[in-house]
Structures are given as structure tokens and as C-alpha cells.
Design an enzyme around this catalytic site. Sequence first.
Site, PDB file in Angstrom:
ATOM      1  N   HIS A  63     -43.176 -22.348  71.952  1.00 46.04           N
ATOM      2  CA  HIS A  63     -44.442 -22.576  71.452  1.00 46.04           C
ATOM      3  C   HIS A  63     -44.400 -23.673  70.187  1.00 46.04           C
ATOM      4  O   HIS A  63     -43.824 -24.898  70.807  1.00 46.04           O
ATOM      5  CB  HIS A  63     -45.287 -21.330  70.712  1.00 46.04           C
ATOM      6  CG  HIS A  63     -46.302 -21.302  70.352  1.00 46.04           C
ATOM      7  ND1 HIS A  63     -47.268 -22.293  70.550  1.00 46.04           N
ATOM      8  CD2 HIS A  63     -47.208 -20.472  69.579  1.00 46.04           C
ATOM      9  CE1 HIS A  63     -48.558 -21.960  69.966  1.00 46.04           C
ATOM     10  NE2 HIS A  63     -48.298 -20.423  69.529  1.00 46.04           N
ATOM     11  N   HIS A  78     -46.952 -26.607  80.643  1.00 42.53           N
ATOM     12  CA  HIS A  78     -48.033 -26.088  79.610  1.00 42.53           C
ATOM     13  C   HIS A  78     -48.522 -24.876  80.602  1.00 42.53           C
ATOM     14  O   HIS A  78     -48.962 -24.963  81.559  1.00 42.53           O
ATOM     15  CB  HIS A  78     -49.010 -27.113  79.095  1.00 42.53           C
ATOM     16  CG  HIS A  78     -49.906 -26.395  77.923  1.00 42.53           C
ATOM     17  ND1 HIS A  78     -50.938 -25.543  78.054  1.00 42.53           N
ATOM     18  CD2 HIS A  78     -49.733 -26.421  76.668  1.00 42.53           C
ATOM     19  CE1 HIS A  78     -51.494 -25.061  76.773  1.00 42.53           C
ATOM     20  NE2 HIS A  78     -50.530 -25.615  75.992  1.00 42.53           N
ATOM     21  N   ASP A 109     -46.592 -31.736  72.124  1.00 39.01           N
ATOM     22  CA  ASP A 109     -45.199 -31.905  71.115  1.00 39.01           C
ATOM     23  C   ASP A 109     -44.332 -32.939  71.759  1.00 39.01           C
ATOM     24  O   ASP A 109     -43.173 -32.979  71.184  1.00 39.01           O
ATOM     25  CB  ASP A 109     -44.680 -30.435  71.277  1.00 39.01           C
ATOM     26  CG  ASP A 109     -45.488 -29.519  70.245  1.00 39.01           C
ATOM     27  OD1 ASP A 109     -45.778 -29.969  69.323  1.00 39.01           O
ATOM     28  OD2 ASP A 109     -45.411 -28.413  70.391  1.00 39.01           O
TER      29      ASP A 109
HETATM   30  N1  CMC Z   1     -38.472 -28.167  82.050  1.00 34.15           N
HETATM   31  C1  CMC Z   1     -37.952 -27.561  83.324  1.00 34.15           C
HETATM   32  N2  CMC Z   1     -38.559 -26.767  84.143  1.00 34.15           N
HETATM   33  C2  CMC Z   1     -39.782 -26.196  83.637  1.00 34.15           C
HETATM   34  C3  CMC Z   1     -40.365 -26.543  82.107  1.00 34.15           C
HETATM   35  C4  CMC Z   1     -39.654 -27.618  81.694  1.00 34.15           C
HETATM   36  N3  CMC Z   1     -40.090 -27.923  80.479  1.00 34.15           N
HETATM   37  N4  CMC Z   1     -41.506 -25.702  82.200  1.00 34.15           N
HETATM   38  C5  CMC Z   1     -41.683 -25.144  83.012  1.00 34.15           C
HETATM   39  N5  CMC Z   1     -40.600 -25.322  84.004  1.00 34.15           N
HETATM   40  C6  CMC Z   1     -40.606 -24.819  85.420  1.00 34.15           C
HETATM   41  C7  CMC Z   1     -40.168 -23.489  85.056  1.00 34.15           C
HETATM   42  O1  CMC Z   1     -38.728 -23.161  85.554  1.00 34.15           O
HETATM   43  C8  CMC Z   1     -40.835 -22.678  86.481  1.00 34.15           C
HETATM   44  O2  CMC Z   1     -40.165 -22.938  87.430  1.00 34.15           O
HETATM   45  P1  CMC Z   1     -40.079 -22.117  88.904  1.00 34.15           P
HETATM   46  O3  CMC Z   1     -41.511 -21.983  89.763  1.00 34.15           O
HETATM   47  O4  CMC Z   1     -39.134 -22.736  89.950  1.00 34.15           O
HETATM   48  O5  CMC Z   1     -39.352 -20.597  88.599  1.00 34.15           O
HETATM   49  C9  CMC Z   1     -42.007 -23.626  86.598  1.00 34.15           C
HETATM   50  O6  CMC Z   1     -41.906 -24.865  85.917  1.00 34.15           O
HETATM   51  C10 CMC Z   1     -43.184 -22.766  85.782  1.00 34.15           C
HETATM   52  O7  CMC Z   1     -43.095 -22.616  84.472  1.00 34.15           O
HETATM   53  P2  CMC Z   1     -43.170 -21.182  83.679  1.00 34.15           P
HETATM   54  O8  CMC Z   1     -42.121 -21.008  82.673  1.00 34.15           O
HETATM   55  O9  CMC Z   1     -43.431 -20.168  84.467  1.00 34.15           O
HETATM   56  O10 CMC Z   1     -44.412 -21.597  82.914  1.00 34.15           O
HETATM   57  P3  CMC Z   1     -45.174 -20.939  81.773  1.00 34.15           P
HETATM   58  O11 CMC Z   1     -46.604 -21.162  81.771  1.00 34.15           O
HETATM   59  O12 CMC Z   1     -44.700 -19.432  81.572  1.00 34.15           O
HETATM   60  O13 CMC Z   1     -44.735 -21.723  80.469  1.00 34.15           O
HETATM   61  C11 CMC Z   1     -44.187 -23.340  79.043  1.00 34.15           C
HETATM   62  C12 CMC Z   1     -45.168 -22.810  79.789  1.00 34.15           C
HETATM   63  C13 CMC Z   1     -44.816 -24.485  77.762  1.00 34.15           C
HETATM   64  C14 CMC Z   1     -43.531 -22.225  77.985  1.00 34.15           C
HETATM   65  C15 CMC Z   1     -42.961 -24.045  79.479  1.00 34.15           C
HETATM   66  O14 CMC Z   1     -43.610 -25.080  80.335  1.00 34.15           O
HETATM   67  C16 CMC Z   1     -41.914 -24.566  78.691  1.00 34.15           C
HETATM   68  O15 CMC Z   1     -40.942 -23.595  78.267  1.00 34.15           O
HETATM   69  N6  CMC Z   1     -42.026 -25.907  78.187  1.00 34.15           N
HETATM   70  C17 CMC Z   1     -41.107 -26.184  77.437  1.00 34.15           C
HETATM   71  C18 CMC Z   1     -41.422 -26.050  75.772  1.00 34.15           C
HETATM   72  C19 CMC Z   1     -42.643 -26.543  75.437  1.00 34.15           C
HETATM   73  O16 CMC Z   1     -42.959 -27.704  75.397  1.00 34.15           O
HETATM   74  N7  CMC Z   1     -43.551 -25.996  74.861  1.00 34.15           N
HETATM   75  C20 CMC Z   1     -44.624 -26.372  74.076  1.00 34.15           C
HETATM   76  C21 CMC Z   1     -46.066 -26.097  74.625  1.00 34.15           C
HETATM   77  S1  CMC Z   1     -47.329 -26.891  74.125  1.00 34.15           S
HETATM   78  C22 CMC Z   1     -47.445 -26.872  72.475  1.00 34.15           C
HETATM   79  C23 CMC Z   1     -47.926 -25.388  71.979  1.00 34.15           C
HETATM   80  O17 CMC Z   1     -49.302 -25.068  72.181  1.00 34.15           O
HETATM   81  O18 CMC Z   1     -47.101 -24.497  71.530  1.00 34.15           O
END
Ligand code: CMC
Length: 388
Positions: A228, A269, A326
Site C-alpha cells: 500500500h 493496482h 507511487d
Molecule cells: N511486479 C511483478 N508482478 C506483479 C506485480 C508487480 N508489481 N503486481 C502484480 N504482479 C503479478 C502477480 O504476481 C500476479 O501474477 P499471477 O497472476 O501470475 O499470479 C498478478 O500480477 C496479479 O497480482 P495480484 O497480487 O493478484 O494483484 P492484487 O490486486 O492483489 O495486488 C498490488 C495489487 C498493488 C498489491 C500489486 O500489484 C503489488 O504488489 N504491487 C507492488 C506494490 C505497489 O506498488 N503498491 C502500491 C499500490 S498504489 C498506491 C496505493 O494506493 O497504496
Amino acid sequence: TGHFTYDNGFTATASCRSAITYIDGDAGVLLYRGYPIEQLAEKSSFLEVAYLLMNGEVPSKDEFAKFESEVTHHSMLNERFKQFVEGFHHDAHPMAMMMGMLGSMASFYHNNLDYEDPEQRRLAAIRLIAKVPTIAALCYRHRIGWPSAYPRNNLEYVNRFLHNMFEVPSEPLDLNPVAAKALDLLFILHADHEQNASTSTVRLVGSTGANPYACVASGVAALWGPAHGGANEAVLKMLEEIGTASNVQSAVDKAKDKESGFRLMGFGHRVYKNFDPRAKIIREMTYKVLNDLGVQDPLLDVAMKLEEAALKDDYFVQRKLYPNVDFYSGIIYKALNIPAEMFTVMFAIARTAGWVSHWLEQQNDPENKIGRPRQVYTGAATRDFPNR
Ligand code: CMC
């Protein structure tokens, strides 16, 4: 019992009704009270946006003057906060201090408050918006060993905060209008984002009738995580580790390898699957701010190369992973001389406007009831305790 819909991560559950912020993740649309984020970024100020989020309408000139004056006059902290901050280890993470200090506001203001009274609720919201930057600056100054500073009431919100952070006693501080404008814009973009993890946490705590300071402290706790708000600090660390453009491809490859446990920070996201409209604004702003401030940061080059490499990679394209809010914000904060461990605190200052608006909306909502999810039980069936 036990047959509940399993919604891991709440991807398909609306936890409340809300009239504050609207997101269309596929179209990359973000509206605060109906106003597009692009227009607010161009035409508004953070404090005006805070008023809009709280009250639902853009303030008239008089309404804004009254609001600004109230926020200004609540910016000072009780002197006891100085003693409180002294208790923290000298290199405590500012978010750890923020959680404690905000929670402690309940010990200053809770006893004589009656949250049945809308005026008392409004006052609590004003206090939070007003004091969060002062607390943030106090935490920063404690960390670097500087004496605490009083907020200057002759300055407006963002300048007051910058002054509070960087003021050195008896030396005039030249506040750069470009820096203040950039920070104000970042605050606008971070002010609210409907039911994100921290706001949902504020609402869950709020649903129990807990006081607003406790609610906001819980929001800070949720925001701290790297998935987050902690992402902005993690992005800068990642860019520094990558170091040069020639290392970008191996970082992209590592992020694709699930075994590595490494993700591209600032990418992806839960809701935006096309682009993050905030990232689009920040991206343009990063070039302008660095240019206007005369700052040259090789990390910007690394970030651009990283974005380019990821956006043409099948892995990221297929999963609809784009730079989020971010990805570039840390480069701007860095150009404003704000150290990396304060980045998530910056996010918390801005998001306080959203948190208190959601808390106010919830407390006004006749449908409000305690948030109490169920579970899918996966443990042992009934069994007899052994005789020993
Ligand atoms: N790098 C590499 N792979 C990724 C990333 C990433 N940053 N984000 C998602 N994936 C992959 C993930 O491994 C999954 O792959 P698969 O389908 O093969 O298992 C797929 O993409 C979907 O990801 P998810 O984790 O199921 O998606 P989510 O909606 O649960 O998570 C997220 C969203 C923002 C937590 C995630 O994209 C992440 O961890 N990003 C990095 C951290 C980040 O930048 N967070 C800030 C969010 S924006 C500011 C805020 O509002 O807080």
C-alpha cells in the site's frame, strides 16, 4: 453455518455505500465528489480538496476562508507531544512514531467529546487534518536530532508544513514556490481513493464506535505496508538498488520470476487495469518539477527505462500491470529534500483528508453497523482433548 462466500482480498465485495470518490479502473477514471482528478490537480488546492471531500461541495470563498482559518488555528500541538516524541528511539521509523502519536491524540481530546454531536465530529476531523503535518514534522526533527518547531500560522497549509520540517532557528527559510506547488499537487492526488486498505481499516474501526483518532491511527498502520503506501519508499530503494539503466532488464526479469519474491514496486493496482490516472499526472509533473528546481537525478532515467522495459514485456502486458501513483512520487519527494523514510508519512498526511471524510460519512450513515466478516473454517473438526 460456515457457508459464506469466500472473497479473498475483498475483490468482489462492496463494504459500504459511499458518495465520496468514484473509480472506474478499466477506464482510468478517478473522481472526488464527481470532479475529475485531472481538473482538481489543475485548478484546486489540497486544502480545498480536503473541504470538498469532507463536505461534498467546493467551498465558496467565505466557506474556504473559515475552513482554512480553523485548520490553521488547530495546527499547534499540546506541549506534551514533545515529551512523547522524546521517548522514541533516535532512529525510529517515522511511520512507527506517527501511529503512536496519532493514537495518542485520543488521550488529549477524547474524554470531553461526544461523537453523537456532528459539530464535535467535524472538529475532530479538522484537528486531524491540522495536526497531522505538525506531528509529521516533529517526528522528522526527532529523527535527525533537531529541536521541535512551532507551526507558523502566517503560512498556508503546505508551506507551513515545509517550514515546520526544514526551519532552522534564527535562520530565514527560503520556501520555493515550485516545491510548495509540487507538494500540494501530490497531496491532492493522494487525498482519497475510496475503499483502499487503509480507508477500509479506518471504516472497520469506525464501525465499532471507536474514536476518530484511534480510527486514523489504524489507517496509518494499514498504510505503512509495502503493498500500500509503503510502496513509495520501496520504489526509491528499488531504483537505487538498480542504480543504472543497464541493470534495468535484469530487474524486470527478476520481477517476472515468482521464485525471487521480488515485485516491481510502484507497478500494478487492484483496481486500475488500464492506467492509473494519478500516475499519468505525476509522470508529467516529475519532469517539470525536476527541471524547475534545477535538479538532475539519475534515478529518473532508471525509472523511465524501467517503465519502458516493463510496458513492452508480455508478463506485465498480460497482467495489465502499469506504473501506479507511487512509481514517480518518490523522485519528486527526493527532489524536495524529503528523505525516503518520510515518503509514506507524506502519503498519510494527504490521506488523512480522505480518512476523516469516510469516518464522517460513516458516522452520519443510518445504515452503519459493526463490520464483522465471516470466514471459511479450515481447521480441525470437533475432537476430544487427550487425557494426560
Ligand atoms: N511486479 C511483478 N508482478 C506483479 C506485480 C508487480 N508489481 N503486481 C502484480 N504482479 C503479478 C502477480 O504476481 C500476479 O501474477 P499471477 O497472476 O501470475 O499470479 C498478478 O500480477 C496479479 O497480482 P495480484 O497480487 O493478484 O494483484 P492484487 O490486486 O492483489 O495486488 C498490488 C495489487 C498493488 C498489491 C500489486 O500489484 C503489488 O504488489 N504491487 C507492488 C506494490 C505497489 O506498488 N503498491 C502500491 C499500490 S498504489 C498506491 C496505493 O494506493 O497504496
